[in-house]
Every structure is written in C-alpha cells, then in structure tokens.
Design a protein around this motif. Structure first.
Motif, PDB file in Angstrom:
ATOM      1  N   ARG A 144      46.879  46.846  36.813  1.00 53.88           N
ATOM      2  CA  ARG A 144      47.728  46.332  35.730  1.00 53.88           C
ATOM      3  C   ARG A 144      46.868  45.849  34.563  1.00 53.88           C
ATOM      4  N   GLU A 145      45.757  45.226  34.915  1.00 56.62           N
ATOM      5  CA  GLU A 145      44.826  44.768  33.880  1.00 56.62           C
ATOM      6  C   GLU A 145      44.257  45.956  33.104  1.00 56.62           C
ATOM      7  N   LEU A 146      43.868  47.013  33.814  1.00 58.06           N
ATOM      8  CA  LEU A 146      43.356  48.218  33.165  1.00 58.06           C
ATOM      9  C   LEU A 146      44.419  48.853  32.289  1.00 58.06           C
ATOM     10  N   GLN A 147      45.652  48.877  32.768  1.00 59.30           N
ATOM     11  CA  GLN A 147      46.764  49.448  32.007  1.00 59.30           C
ATOM     12  C   GLN A 147      46.989  48.681  30.699  1.00 59.30           C
ATOM     13  N   THR A 148      46.909  47.345  30.762  1.00 60.86           N
ATOM     14  CA  THR A 148      47.101  46.506  29.570  1.00 60.86           C
ATOM     15  C   THR A 148      46.000  46.761  28.536  1.00 60.86           C
ATOM     16  N   ILE A 149      44.760  46.819  29.008  1.00 58.65           N
ATOM     17  CA  ILE A 149      43.635  47.082  28.095  1.00 58.65           C
ATOM     18  C   ILE A 149      43.780  48.463  27.465  1.00 58.65           C
ATOM     19  N   LEU A 150      44.195  49.427  28.257  1.00 55.34           N
ATOM     20  CA  LEU A 150      44.360  50.798  27.765  1.00 55.34           C
ATOM     21  C   LEU A 150      45.412  50.862  26.662  1.00 55.34           C
ATOM     22  N   LYS A 151      46.506  50.134  26.828  1.00 52.18           N
ATOM     23  CA  LYS A 151      47.539  50.107  25.787  1.00 52.18           C
ATOM     24  C   LYS A 151      46.967  49.569  24.473  1.00 52.18           C
ATOM     25  N   LYS A 152      46.165  48.512  24.566  1.00 51.96           N
ATOM     26  CA  LYS A 152      45.578  47.926  23.356  1.00 51.96           C
ATOM     27  C   LYS A 152      44.569  48.882  22.723  1.00 51.96           C
ATOM     28  N   LEU A 153      43.798  49.578  23.562  1.00 52.96           N
ATOM     29  CA  LEU A 153      42.829  50.548  23.036  1.00 52.96           C
ATOM     30  C   LEU A 153      43.531  51.674  22.289  1.00 52.96           C
ATOM     31  N   LYS A 154      44.676  52.100  22.795  1.00 56.84           N
ATOM     32  CA  LYS A 154      45.428  53.182  22.153  1.00 56.84           C
ATOM     33  C   LYS A 154      45.908  52.786  20.758  1.00 56.84           C
ATOM     34  N   GLU A 155      46.040  51.482  20.534  1.00 53.31           N
ATOM     35  CA  GLU A 155      46.520  50.999  19.239  1.00 53.31           C
ATOM     36  C   GLU A 155      45.396  50.854  18.217  1.00 53.31           C
ATOM     37  N   GLU A 156      44.130  50.952  18.682  1.00 54.53           N
ATOM     38  CA  GLU A 156      43.001  50.814  17.765  1.00 54.53           C
ATOM     39  C   GLU A 156      42.914  52.047  16.858  1.00 54.53           C
ATOM     40  N   PRO A 157      42.838  51.854  15.528  1.00 59.98           N
ATOM     41  CA  PRO A 157      42.826  53.006  14.612  1.00 59.98           C
ATOM     42  C   PRO A 157      41.485  53.722  14.537  1.00 59.98           C
ATOM     43  N   LYS A 158      40.405  53.025  14.900  1.00 63.55           N
ATOM     44  CA  LYS A 158      39.067  53.587  14.770  1.00 63.55           C
ATOM     45  C   LYS A 158      38.449  53.825  16.141  1.00 63.55           C
ATOM     46  N   PRO A 159      37.394  54.632  16.214  1.00 68.56           N
ATOM     47  CA  PRO A 159      36.679  54.802  17.487  1.00 68.56           C
ATOM     48  C   PRO A 159      36.193  53.457  18.025  1.00 68.56           C
ATOM     49  N   ILE A 160      36.102  53.357  19.332  1.00 73.78           N
ATOM     50  CA  ILE A 160      35.682  52.119  19.980  1.00 73.78           C
ATOM     51  C   ILE A 160      34.155  52.054  19.981  1.00 73.78           C
ATOM     52  N   THR A 161      33.610  51.005  19.404  1.00 73.56           N
ATOM     53  CA  THR A 161      32.156  50.835  19.324  1.00 73.56           C
ATOM     54  C   THR A 161      31.705  49.739  20.288  1.00 73.56           C
ATOM     55  N   ASP A 162      30.399  49.499  20.311  1.00 72.40           N
ATOM     56  CA  ASP A 162      29.833  48.483  21.199  1.00 72.40           C
ATOM     57  C   ASP A 162      30.367  47.087  20.907  1.00 72.40           C
ATOM     58  N   LEU A 216      37.516  44.746  23.024  1.00 70.51           N
ATOM     59  CA  LEU A 216      38.156  45.270  24.236  1.00 70.51           C
ATOM     60  C   LEU A 216      37.180  45.986  25.158  1.00 70.51           C
ATOM     61  N   LEU A 217      35.985  46.324  24.650  1.00 74.97           N
ATOM     62  CA  LEU A 217      35.057  47.129  25.453  1.00 74.97           C
ATOM     63  C   LEU A 217      34.562  46.378  26.682  1.00 74.97           C
ATOM     64  N   LYS A 218      34.163  45.133  26.517  1.00 75.40           N
ATOM     65  CA  LYS A 218      33.627  44.366  27.644  1.00 75.40           C
ATOM     66  C   LYS A 218      34.681  44.185  28.741  1.00 75.40           C
ATOM     67  N   PRO A 219      35.897  43.719  28.438  1.00 75.67           N
ATOM     68  CA  PRO A 219      36.890  43.603  29.514  1.00 75.67           C
ATOM     69  C   PRO A 219      37.233  44.939  30.166  1.00 75.67           C
ATOM     70  N   LEU A 220      37.214  46.028  29.377  1.00 73.44           N
ATOM     71  CA  LEU A 220      37.467  47.345  29.953  1.00 73.44           C
ATOM     72  C   LEU A 220      36.400  47.676  30.994  1.00 73.44           C
TER      73      LEU A 220
END
Length: 464
Positions: A23-41, A45-49
């Motif tokens: 469930r925690e992974l699912q929640t983080i994934l939803k937030k990542l999908k809302e990010e407009p730019k590529p995920i950087t270091d 959200l990267l550390k909790p993922l």
C-alpha cells in the motif's frame, strides 16, 4: 502473475492491497505519476520509494544458520546470481549489464550498498520488475530464498500485486546519477555530486586528509585552482580523479595521478559536504566533527541565514537554477539572438579568470575603433557545438565544439555581457585561446545562455 507485459486492463492504482508495504508503494507510485518532470536524485519521493522497495525485497528473506551471522544474506545475494537460472531465450540483456556494473563498482563494499546501487540502476533502465519476475518463474528458487508465510514475493496474490506495481514503475522516467554511489553502503540519502574540469596545473591549491578510506578536503587556497568560484570547499570529498575512484586508495595516489597527467586538464569529481538545502550531508556529520577535533585549521564554511551563498553568475549550472535553464527544441538545440562585441586573444590561458578582462578589452577595442553598433548575431547551441551566425548576412561567423571551449562566464558588474573562450583545437591540448564576447538582450537572458552552454558541458563535463 504477469508474464513480461505491462498491465492495462487491471489498474494498479485501484487494486485492493492488504500488505502495508505494498500500500505504501502504491501511494508513492501515485504521487510519482503526478510529477511533471523526470525523477532526479533530489526528488523528495525517491528516498521513500527506494526504502520501500528495499523493505519489500528483505521481507521474509531466509537467512541460513551460521555462526555469528557470517553468511548473512541480503536481496543482492539472489539478484546477482539471477543470470545463472534464466534460459537464454527469456533473458533480458539489460539485467546482465546492470548486474555487471554493480559488481564492478569500486565504490561499494557491502551487500546492502550493491543492492541499493542495483535498485537505482534498475529504476533508471526500466528493469526494476525483471529480476523479481525471473525469480518467480522458478518456484524452487523462490522457495529457497523466501519464506512464503512471511514474504511478499513468495506469496502468490501479494507477488502478483507487487509485479503490477513494479511494471507501473517502468512507465516513470528516472534520471539518476549512477556514479554517485559512494555512500550507498551507509545511506539512501544521495549527496550533491559535482564533476569538474580544472585548467592544467601543477598544484590544485588544497590540503587533503584521509579519513575512513575517503579523501577529505581540509583547506583550500583562496586563489588556487580548486578554490575558484567555490568549486571545491573544506569538508568536500574528492571521489574521483581522472575517472579513477579514490575510495580506499593508498596515500599518494592523488599526487601520482596528477604527475601522470601533467599538462592536461584536471578531471575531478567531488562529493559536496552540503545538500541542496544547505544542511551537512548526514553521513559526513560525525566525520566532519572528528576532523574539527583533530585539525585546528579545518572549518566548514558557514552559510548565510538565508541559505547557501549564491554562486557567481558564470558558475550557474542548470541543476542549480532549473527554472532558468533553457528549453531545448526536439533536435536538442537552444537558440538566441545577441550582439557580437568582438574577440580577444587570451594567449595560452583559457580559464574562466580571463573572462572579466576579455569583456572589458573587447568593449574598449570597439570604442577605439569608434564602433557604435554591435553586430546582431544568432547564437545556436546544439548537442555538440556553439554556432554564431550574422543575422544580416546569414554568414557563419564561428563554430566551436564543446571540446574546444575551455570556459564561459560574465562580469558581475556588466551582467548583460557574456563570453566563452575557445582554443584553436581541443582545449586540452590547445596553446592558443580566444575569447568571444557578446551582449544579450537582458541580464536574465545572458544567464540563461550561460546555463545552456553549461548544459552542453554537462553532457561531458563543464569547463571552468
């Protein structure tokens, strides 16, 4: 379980999931999908993922009986052996490459560090689901590594839900600096990592100290090459020199490499002691304290109350001011109009210290020649070169690859003017440099143009 293709009919974000980690992974994934730019270091959200993925991979992992835990396992233990159990016709070549890169990294000493490095590689290369999928195809292997009563991976319903979430992760673009791996043995927090190309020199102008197998900078000469524009500061770690890792190296290695490459630009990679928010990088707090106790002259520069001291305009990089970085077109170009002031020979010197004088000299030359109107030009910054064209005649005035350009910058008192210095051949071997001076429409556009040139350097290294 999915068989190698992403799920579309079954929506991962509407799945009923019972395990709290999923469930925690699912929640983080939803937030990542809302990010407009590529995920950087430095995405929050990267550390909790990564931490959640690590806990999932460790949950229910069997530990063989051993004295004092000498043979203790981690998830990397089975991941690195995955190629031995996969049929060639079903094997993903990117997986093998990622495993080999992780194994060969000189910056990692523990199973934990290698596992974390692999997770980052897998996210960047969109193969995060592949090793788990291969493991689940072999029931005996899954049973050997995981307890079906405790783990997520070995529990069929939970394993299927995990695979759906991992497949969904491959839709997200991760732009991670994989070489920034020196502290993954200790922490998921990623430090600021700078790659620099310093001008050829016999001394970098800094004092170093070996501590815990790492090379700390304890003092920097104000007018030295390393200290220019605060590129390297006390508390930073010299991580690589000429692309060789210095983690755990013998004393004298730095001087040996400098002598070996004498006369060439100095390629150095540095782990900064501070994070982007100005705080000390957590794994360095105790080490910096120890250095302070041992060395009276050692002191990490203090910050202003408002945060880190602003960087000089010519030292700006896109990651420092991302809102000011230019937007390139689909062909990877950035284009601007400016006025060409003139060119000035800087002789054998191509470093950024020459910029200030070159701008002043070019302006003075125009006054002496009674030139009242500078030539309007088109500045085109492609993936590999800088092209200057006369807007009136459409004649190409100059073309320089980034390997020929040694530095770029502007004066702090005339911020509309900017310049770059180029050699008559690759700047690493050139002995004849020329500064090309321009006037932008505004100080902000001058800054953006310099950021764009820095992007060009960033695809190899930024010449400063």
């Amino acid at each position: 379980m999915q068989n190698g293709s992403k799920t579309s009919d079954r929506s991962w974000n509407k799945m009923a999931i019972s395990d709290p980690l999923l469930r925690e992974l699912q929640t983080i994934l939803k937030k990542l999908k809302e990010e407009p730019k590529p995920i950087t270091d430095y995405c929050v959200l990267l550390k909790p993922l990564c931490e959640t993925l690590e806990r999932i991979l460790r949950k229910g992992l069997k530990q063989p009986g051993s004295l004092f835990g000498i043979n203790k396992r981690d998830y990397w233990s089975w991941m690195e052996s995955t190629p031995n159990y996969v049929c060639n016709d079903k094997y993903n070549p990117f997986l093998n490459r990622a495993i080999d890169l992780t194994k060969s990294s000189p910056k990692l000493r523990t199973l934990q560090g290698r596992g974390r490095c692999f997770i980052r590689l897998a996210l960047a290369k969109k193969i995060v689901s592949v090793p788990v999928e291969h493991l689940l195809r072999n029931a005996r292997l899954t049973e050997y590594w995981y307890d079906s009563g405790l783990s997520i991976i070995a529990n069929p319903p939970l394993g299927e839900a995990l695979m759906a979430l991992l497949f969904a992760l491959t839709d997200i673009n991760f732009e991670l600096d994989i070489k920034n791996a020196s502290f993954l043995d200790e922490s998921w927090v990623i430090p600021v990592y700078k790659r620099l190309e310093l001008v050829p020199c016999t001394s970098l102008g800094m004092t170093i100290r070996y501590l815990d197998n790492r090379i700390f900078v304890v003092k920097v000469e104000e007018n030295g090459v390393a200290g220019e524009d605060n590129k390297i500061e006390p508390g930073d770690i010299v991580d690589e020199l000429y692309q060789e890792s210095l983690y755990g190296c013998k004393q004298g290695k730095v001087n040996s490499l400098l002598r070996e490459h004498q006369g060439w630009p100095v390629y150095v990679s540095v782990i900064k002691c501070r994070l982007p928010d100005g705080t000390i990088y957590p794994p360095l707090v105790s080490r910096i304290k120890k250095l302070k106790e041992e060395l009276k002259e050692f002191e990490v520069k203090k910050l202003n109350k408002k945060g880190p001291a602003p960087m000089p305009a010519h030292a700006l990089l896109p990651q420092d001011y991302p809102e000011q970085a230019p937007v390139h077109d689909p062909e990877g170009k950035a284009e601007f109009n400016a006025k060409y002031v003139g060119q000035v020979s800087t002789g054998r010197y191509g470093d950024v210290a020459e910029i200030e004088g070159a701008v002043e000299k070019a302006i003075e030359q125009n006054k002496q020649q009674q030139i009242t109107e500078n030539k309007e030009v088109h500045v085109e910054l492609t993936e590999t070169e800088v092209i200057i064209t006369d807007l009136k005649t459409n004649k190409e005035l100059s073309k320089h690859s980034y390997t020929e350009i040694s530095s770029c910058g502007r004066r702090s008192d005339m911020t509309k003017y900017f310049a770059f210095i180029a050699g008559d051949t690759q700047c690493s071997v050139s002995r004849n440099f020329t500064a090309f001076v321009f006037e932008a429409e505004s100080a902000d556009e001058s800054k953006i143009i310099l950021c764009s040139i820095a992007q060009g350097f960033g695809r190899t290294s930024w010449f400063v």
